[in-house]
Enzyme design. Structure first.
Site, PDB file in Angstrom:
ATOM      1  CB  SER A 116      -6.610  21.749 -47.770  1.00 31.62           C
ATOM      2  OG  SER A 116      -5.546  21.508 -48.643  1.00 31.62           O
ATOM      3  CE1 TYR A 140      -5.477  27.070 -47.885  1.00 27.61           C
ATOM      4  CE2 TYR A 140      -4.322  25.074 -48.538  1.00 27.61           C
ATOM      5  CZ  TYR A 140      -5.476  25.822 -48.485  1.00 27.61           C
ATOM      6  OH  TYR A 140      -6.628  25.326 -49.007  1.00 27.61           O
ATOM      7  CE  LYS A 144      -8.477  26.260 -45.983  1.00 24.87           C
ATOM      8  NZ  LYS A 144      -9.867  26.649 -46.226  1.00 24.87           N
TER       9      LYS A 144
END
Ligand code: UDP
Length: 329
Positions: A116, A140, A144
């Site tokens: 991402s 988040y 990643k």
């Protein structure tokens, strides 16, 4: 031999499944269906399983003679990740760790990973190249990034080849209108704008109009979900040629403000789409635009749906035909 697509019943995963089948691949989908929709992968071999169940994953890899993995399965809500970071470390990092252990145990040597733009955090340079510092501003993005680093060490130690694809803002739906975006809760701009057009919400809350941009609202780089899907197949092609460990940005290279998206959606839908400016959303950078030169050069990636109108039109086709999402049309 088959390709395992984890999280294949989710939004980007299900569009990638269609693209792989179109390209002649044999596909098996693994999804725990916490967020995924079985209706999104009709006619495809779907196994309901959780990646953290490593012995089950080993069985699946062996039983279906899996040669490569396309890995989407993850939690992906930024706000939730701030509230409950351990859920994200457990599912995203823990799930991927178990998957990679199963792969090394079974000799499966290729993985395309769904990363991402959130791994970059607040940009210090725009357009953002892959070499930009990676300083995530939420759990988040951090999970990643941890996985990207795990993949780098797995390449060194076990010769596990990987491509991490750093998506910018996915939008749109399959052109034939049978699959599309359906999150619960929905947090993304385009589906929320279209739910206002459908009369399901009274207005779009615009998260801040005092950013240093031309109209004061945040600018993002929207990329069509089918173009993301094709990049996964190109990435796997690269891994089949050569054992590399690489990362590529996937974006269109053009930025649109929140108000420009609303304007485009008004043109596409013919609905007025009222907006109400509310406060900024925590952690939103003013501008995020990708440089995708590396994917264009090394993967020969050619996005085919670059106009914002075509992205919104395909999303509108889906939302207007499935106003309540999967299984509820
Ligand atoms: N946004 C907004 N109202 C909404 C949802 C999103 O103004 O109801 C804005 C958000 O602040 C961001 C942009 O739209 O600037 C895209 O947000 P989204 O959540 O779709 O993607 P993100 O950029 O967070 O990955």
């Amino acid at each position: 031999m088959a390709v395992l697509i984890t999280g294949g019943a989710g939004y980007i995963g299900s569009h990638t499944v269609v693209e792989f089948i179109r390209a002649g691949e044999t596909v098996v989908v693994l999804d725990n269906l916490y967020q995924g929709h079985p209706e999104a992968v009709q006619g495809v071999h779907l196994i309901e399983a959780d990646l953290r169940d490593q012995s089950k994953v080993v069985k699946i890899l062996r039983e279906f003679d899996i040669e490569s993995v396309i890995h989407f399965a993850a939690n992906s809500l930024v706000g939730e990740s701030v509230q409950d970071p351990l859920k994200y470390y457990d599912n995203n990092v823990g799930g991927t760790r178990a998957l990679l252990s199963a792969m090394t145990e079974c000799g499966v040597g290729r993985i395309v990973f769904s990363s991402s733009a959130a791994t970059y955090g607040e940009p210090v340079q725009v357009p953002i190249p892959e070499t930009h510092p990676q300083v995530p501003t939420n759990p988040y993005g951090e999970t990643k990034l941890v996985i990207e680093r795990m993949l780098r060490w797995c390449h060194v130690a076990y010769n596990l080849a990987s491509v991490s694809l750093r998506y910018f803002n996915a939008a749109g739906a399959h052109p034939d209108g049978h699959i599309g975006e359906d999150h619960d809760p929905e947090t993304h701009l385009v589906p929320i704008v279209l739910s206002v057009a459908l009369g399901q919400r009274p207005h779009l809350p615009v998260f801040g109009d005092d950013y240093a941009t031309q109209d004061g609202t945040c600018i993002r780089d929207y990329v069509h979900v089918m173009d993301l899907a094709s990049a996964h197949h190109l990435a796997l092609g690269r891994l089949r040629e050569k054992s590399v460990c690489e990362a590529y940005n996937l974006g269109s290279g053009s930025g649109y403000s929140v108000l420009e998206i609303v304007e485009a959606a008004r043109r596409v839908t013919g609905h007025p789409i009222p907006v109400v400016v509310s406060g900024r959303r925590a952690g939103d950078p003013a501008v995020l635009i990708a440089s995708s030169e590396k994917a264009r050069t090394e993967l020969s990636w050619r996005p085919r749906h670059e106009s914002i109108e075509s992205m919104i039109a395909s999303a509108w086709e889906w939302h207007s035909k499935h106003p309540l999402g999967y299984g509820r049309a």
